[in-house]
Design a protein around this motif. Structure first.
Motif, PDB file in Angstrom:
ATOM      1  N   MET A  91       0.893  -1.367   0.206  1.00  0.00           N
ATOM      2  CA  MET A  91       0.232  -0.234  -0.131  1.00  0.00           C
ATOM      3  C   MET A  91       0.331   0.914  -0.326  1.00  0.00           C
ATOM      4  N   ALA A  92       0.331   2.685  -1.224  1.00  0.00           N
ATOM      5  CA  ALA A  92       1.657   3.859  -0.774  1.00  0.00           C
ATOM      6  C   ALA A  92      -0.136   4.931  -0.522  1.00  0.00           C
ATOM      7  N   GLY A  93       0.275   6.100  -0.735  1.00  0.00           N
ATOM      8  CA  GLY A  93      -0.366   6.980  -0.460  1.00  0.00           C
ATOM      9  C   GLY A  93       0.029   7.944  -1.318  1.00  0.00           C
ATOM     10  N   ILE A  94      -0.900   8.735  -1.712  1.00  0.00           N
ATOM     11  CA  ILE A  94      -0.354  10.248  -2.401  1.00  0.00           C
ATOM     12  C   ILE A  94      -1.553  11.076  -2.542  1.00  0.00           C
ATOM     13  N   ILE A  95      -1.476  12.342  -2.694  1.00  0.00           N
ATOM     14  CA  ILE A  95      -2.109  13.538  -2.928  1.00  0.00           C
ATOM     15  C   ILE A  95      -1.996  14.019  -4.017  1.00  0.00           C
ATOM     16  N   ASP A  96      -3.101  14.006  -5.283  1.00  0.00           N
ATOM     17  CA  ASP A  96      -2.799  14.520  -6.313  1.00  0.00           C
ATOM     18  C   ASP A  96      -3.018  15.800  -6.524  1.00  0.00           C
ATOM     19  N   PRO A  97      -2.674  16.516  -7.733  1.00  0.00           N
ATOM     20  CA  PRO A  97      -2.597  17.808  -7.773  1.00  0.00           C
ATOM     21  C   PRO A  97      -3.615  18.971  -7.006  1.00  0.00           C
ATOM     22  N   SER A  98      -4.783  18.443  -6.984  1.00  0.00           N
ATOM     23  CA  SER A  98      -5.945  19.094  -6.767  1.00  0.00           C
ATOM     24  C   SER A  98      -6.615  18.603  -5.512  1.00  0.00           C
ATOM     25  N   GLY A  99      -5.474  18.139  -4.365  1.00  0.00           N
ATOM     26  CA  GLY A  99      -5.754  18.041  -2.680  1.00  0.00           C
ATOM     27  C   GLY A  99      -6.531  16.298  -2.496  1.00  0.00           C
TER      28      GLY A  99
END
Length: 68
Positions: free
Chosen positions: A50-58
């Motif tokens: 598992m991994a986590g990211i925040i996209d450019p729109s938040g």
């Protein structure tokens, strides 16, 4: 439906969980496309990579794949 935020329709940040074939590859691609890391790929106690990211729109995305 997911869309790009605009002045008329500003972003409403949310969290999503998605299953993919390879979480590590999907995570790396997301970073290439402008996402910000909040959790590097790792093996979770419940047996998923598992991994986590925040996209450019938040928006927050939790990316997971079977560790098998």
């Amino acid at each position: 439906m997911l869309n790009q935020a605009t002045d008329t329709y500003p972003a409403n940040a949310s969290q999503m969980y998605i299953q993919v074939t390879d979480a590590t590859t999907s995570y790396a691609r997301a970073l290439e496309l402008g996402a910000t890391s909040i959790m590097q790929p790792n093996l979770r106690p419940h047996g998923e990579q598992m991994a986590g990211i925040i996209d450019p729109s938040g928006n927050t995305w939790w990316i997971a794949s079977s560790a098998n």
